[in-house]
Design an enzyme around this catalytic site. Structure first.
Site, PDB file in Angstrom:
ATOM      1  N   ASN A  71      28.679  47.581 -12.080  1.00 43.43           N
ATOM      2  CA  ASN A  71      27.467  47.312 -11.279  1.00 43.43           C
ATOM      3  C   ASN A  71      26.247  47.707 -12.106  1.00 43.43           C
ATOM      4  O   ASN A  71      26.381  48.216 -13.237  1.00 43.43           O
ATOM      5  CB  ASN A  71      27.511  48.059  -9.942  1.00 43.43           C
ATOM      6  CG  ASN A  71      26.444  47.547  -8.978  1.00 43.43           C
ATOM      7  OD1 ASN A  71      26.275  46.339  -8.824  1.00 43.43           O
ATOM      8  ND2 ASN A  71      25.694  48.433  -8.365  1.00 43.43           N
ATOM      9  N   LYS A  72      25.093  47.477 -11.556  1.00 41.75           N
ATOM     10  CA  LYS A  72      23.823  47.729 -12.248  1.00 41.75           C
ATOM     11  C   LYS A  72      23.809  49.102 -12.897  1.00 41.75           C
ATOM     12  O   LYS A  72      24.251  50.085 -12.304  1.00 41.75           O
ATOM     13  CB  LYS A  72      22.689  47.592 -11.220  1.00 41.75           C
ATOM     14  CG  LYS A  72      21.288  47.822 -11.742  1.00 41.75           C
ATOM     15  CD  LYS A  72      20.945  46.996 -12.965  1.00 41.75           C
ATOM     16  CE  LYS A  72      21.089  45.513 -12.746  1.00 41.75           C
ATOM     17  NZ  LYS A  72      21.119  44.751 -14.034  1.00 41.75           N
ATOM     18  N   GLN A  94      14.803  46.312  -9.644  1.00 50.45           N
ATOM     19  CA  GLN A  94      15.272  45.506  -8.506  1.00 50.45           C
ATOM     20  C   GLN A  94      15.177  46.290  -7.199  1.00 50.45           C
ATOM     21  O   GLN A  94      14.952  45.716  -6.134  1.00 50.45           O
ATOM     22  CB  GLN A  94      16.732  45.056  -8.731  1.00 50.45           C
ATOM     23  CG  GLN A  94      16.912  44.002  -9.803  1.00 50.45           C
ATOM     24  CD  GLN A  94      17.183  44.595 -11.162  1.00 50.45           C
ATOM     25  OE1 GLN A  94      16.767  45.705 -11.463  1.00 50.45           O
ATOM     26  NE2 GLN A  94      17.895  43.859 -11.996  1.00 50.45           N
ATOM     27  N   ARG A  98      19.089  36.023  -9.430  1.00 44.67           N
ATOM     28  CA  ARG A  98      19.921  37.134  -9.882  1.00 44.67           C
ATOM     29  C   ARG A  98      20.799  37.632  -8.737  1.00 44.67           C
ATOM     30  O   ARG A  98      20.664  37.173  -7.616  1.00 44.67           O
ATOM     31  CB  ARG A  98      19.047  38.269 -10.443  1.00 44.67           C
ATOM     32  CG  ARG A  98      17.905  38.626  -9.489  1.00 44.67           C
ATOM     33  CD  ARG A  98      17.527  40.044  -9.516  1.00 44.67           C
ATOM     34  NE  ARG A  98      18.613  40.901  -9.084  1.00 44.67           N
ATOM     35  CZ  ARG A  98      18.970  41.079  -7.807  1.00 44.67           C
ATOM     36  NH1 ARG A  98      18.377  40.454  -6.818  1.00 44.67           N
ATOM     37  NH2 ARG A  98      19.955  41.906  -7.530  1.00 44.67           N
ATOM     38  N   GLY A  99      21.690  38.593  -9.082  1.00 47.01           N
ATOM     39  CA  GLY A  99      22.647  39.075  -8.089  1.00 47.01           C
ATOM     40  C   GLY A  99      23.933  38.285  -8.257  1.00 47.01           C
ATOM     41  O   GLY A  99      23.902  37.046  -8.341  1.00 47.01           O
ATOM     42  N   ALA A 100      25.048  38.992  -8.314  1.00 47.49           N
ATOM     43  CA  ALA A 100      26.327  38.358  -8.673  1.00 47.49           C
ATOM     44  C   ALA A 100      26.652  37.105  -7.832  1.00 47.49           C
ATOM     45  O   ALA A 100      26.878  36.027  -8.392  1.00 47.49           O
ATOM     46  CB  ALA A 100      27.444  39.396  -8.595  1.00 47.49           C
ATOM     47  N   ARG A 112      25.037  34.691 -18.259  1.00 46.76           N
ATOM     48  CA  ARG A 112      25.175  36.140 -18.042  1.00 46.76           C
ATOM     49  C   ARG A 112      26.677  36.462 -18.039  1.00 46.76           C
ATOM     50  O   ARG A 112      27.444  35.802 -17.338  1.00 46.76           O
ATOM     51  CB  ARG A 112      24.523  36.568 -16.717  1.00 46.76           C
ATOM     52  CG  ARG A 112      23.015  36.284 -16.699  1.00 46.76           C
ATOM     53  CD  ARG A 112      22.322  37.013 -15.574  1.00 46.76           C
ATOM     54  NE  ARG A 112      22.222  38.444 -15.848  1.00 46.76           N
ATOM     55  CZ  ARG A 112      21.834  39.336 -14.942  1.00 46.76           C
ATOM     56  NH1 ARG A 112      21.564  38.964 -13.708  1.00 46.76           N
ATOM     57  NH2 ARG A 112      21.739  40.621 -15.256  1.00 46.76           N
ATOM     58  N   ASP A 146      29.423  43.777  -9.611  1.00 49.02           N
ATOM     59  CA  ASP A 146      29.402  42.480 -10.306  1.00 49.02           C
ATOM     60  C   ASP A 146      30.787  42.038 -10.763  1.00 49.02           C
ATOM     61  O   ASP A 146      31.007  40.862 -11.055  1.00 49.02           O
ATOM     62  CB  ASP A 146      28.455  42.528 -11.500  1.00 49.02           C
ATOM     63  CG  ASP A 146      27.018  42.575 -11.022  1.00 49.02           C
ATOM     64  OD1 ASP A 146      26.583  43.655 -10.569  1.00 49.02           O
ATOM     65  OD2 ASP A 146      26.351  41.524 -11.054  1.00 49.02           O
TER      66      ASP A 146
HETATM   67  O1  MRU Z   1      20.967  42.195 -13.064  1.00 45.31           O
HETATM   68  P1  MRU Z   1      21.092  41.859 -11.611  1.00 45.31           P
HETATM   69  O2  MRU Z   1      19.837  42.111 -10.851  1.00 45.31           O
HETATM   70  O3  MRU Z   1      21.639  40.477 -11.399  1.00 45.31           O
HETATM   71  O4  MRU Z   1      22.168  42.881 -11.065  1.00 45.31           O
HETATM   72  C1  MRU Z   1      22.585  42.807  -9.719  1.00 45.31           C
HETATM   73  C2  MRU Z   1      23.453  43.927  -9.333  1.00 45.31           C
HETATM   74  O5  MRU Z   1      23.825  44.749 -10.133  1.00 45.31           O
HETATM   75  C3  MRU Z   1      23.956  43.944  -7.924  1.00 45.31           C
HETATM   76  O6  MRU Z   1      24.186  45.249  -7.511  1.00 45.31           O
HETATM   77  C4  MRU Z   1      25.248  43.142  -7.915  1.00 45.31           C
HETATM   78  O7  MRU Z   1      25.034  41.810  -8.271  1.00 45.31           O
HETATM   79  C5  MRU Z   1      26.099  43.221  -6.751  1.00 45.31           C
HETATM   80  S1  MRU Z   1      25.400  42.911  -5.154  1.00 45.31           S
HETATM   81  C6  MRU Z   1      24.829  41.367  -5.065  1.00 45.31           C
END
Ligand code: MRU
Length: 345
Positions: free
Chosen positions: A244-245, A193, A45-47, A88, A234
């Protein structure tokens, strides 16, 4: 130090983030479907990391294809690209990486040569991200005072990227330069997270971190306990609106209300110059189970209706600055000339 993802020549090895912080378990696979499923399930996970993983997934599929005819090979790999694109919807880094892989496929050549190019491109995407993380840290640390209490959300560290992270790279770079850093990490409902991953990473690095639940953030700002907020993103639209999240938007509103600077840190691969504003960013919705029984124990009545957007949009008017690998952008934002990352399936 752990590696979030690793290229092993004809397979990919990655840490299963759903098992953290209790177990540090690695999965190694040469089946692209395992990698795509890992992205769907947030094992990866993570963009930036899902962009890197999908590029490796395409390379793995190409290596193990067995097709001898270029047209059939290309058709098969196009379908693999589509499969990754469907994992995603919000993080544009995924589509940015897939577009780069697709560009290579679109030039017919000897299959072995194309496989080599696809593999090389995936490794390059990984290395470039590592370098972008380093530059984000370098550029962003200049905004961090000598002594700072920082609030962050979700996980933006080495687990979420191919390097040291986005927002977290700013924090770790400032720390390494000798600044006195204290971090409050939001728990980050519903998948935690912040609680599971950010605290794990920061504690390993020896950075002073305190865990809070998401709803405590405003109170800490009111008590003047927070000097600045920094998160990742993201997808960033031309006007600077940033996805973002879920929970990031309320942090930004609260930061504005309390006069606390609110920063976004992201690589240029997160900028989407095909999207004018945040209202055009697709927002992923996740399964109800993640809210009502996220970690085993049921916490709401059977049959309750649930709405679970995984991301929200912070309007650019609430953002003090956007830190990228190229430079720090200040409002008014205009990313219309940023490198193109548009990719439609
Ligand atoms: O759903 P996730 O855990 O993939 O979400 C990740 C985030 O929202 C991060 O803040 C985002 O990817 C940017 S930093 C890597």
């Amino acid at each position: 130090m752990f590696k979030s993802i690793e290229w092993c020549g004809d397979s990919v090895r990655f840490i299963d983030q759903t098992k953290l912080p209790l177990e540090e378990t690695y999965i190694q696979s040469h089946d692209y479907r395992v990698i795509a499923e890992a992205i769907r399930k947030l094992k990866i996970r993570g963009a930036p990391l899902i962009g890197i993983a999908s590029a490796y997934g395409v390379a793995v599929a190409a290596i193990h294809s067995g097709e001898k005819n270029y047209q059939s090979f290309s058709h098969e790999i196009q379908n693999v690209i589509k499969e990754f694109a469907s994992t995603r919807p919000t993080a544009v880094n995924l589509f940015w990486a897939l577009k780069r892989m697709e560009n290579i496929l679109s030039v017919p050549a000897d299959i072995d040569a194309v496989i080599k190019s696809l593999t090389g491109e995936a490794v390059r995407i990984h290395r470039e991200d590592e370098e972008m993380c380093r530059k984000i840290g370098e550029n962003g640390q200049k905004l961090i005072p000598q002594s700072a209490v920082i609030l962050t959300h979700c996980n933006t560290g080495a687990l979420a990227t191919g390097g040291e992270g986005t927002a977290q790279s700013v924090i770790t770079t400032a720390y390494r330069l000798g600044k006195s850093i204290k971090v409050y990490a939001d728990e980050t409902r519903p998948l935690l997270q912040g609680a599971r991953l950010t605290t794990w990473e920061l504690m390993k690095l020896g950075i002073d971190v305190t865990l809070i639940t998401d709803s405590m953030a405003a109170f800490l700002m009111q008590q003047k306990k927070i000097d600045l907020v920094i998160t990742g993103s993201d997808r960033i639209a031309i006007n600077g609106d940033a996805a973002n999240k879920i929970g990031t938007y309320s942090l930004a509103v609260n930061a504005k209300h309390h006069g606390v600077p609110f920063y976004i840190a992201a690589p240029t691969s997160t900028i989407d110059p095909s999207i004018a504003s945040g209202k055009n960013i697709p927002i992923e919705e996740r399964h109800a189970d993640e809210v009502v029984q996220g970690f085993g124990k049921r916490t709401a009545p059977d049959g309750v209706k649930v709405y679970s957007p995984a991301f929200d949009i912070t309007p650019s008017t609430l953002i003090t600055a956007i830190i990228t690998d190229l430079k720090v952008y200040h409002p008014p934002f205009d990313f219309s000339r940023a490198p193109s990352s548009s990719f439609k399936v």
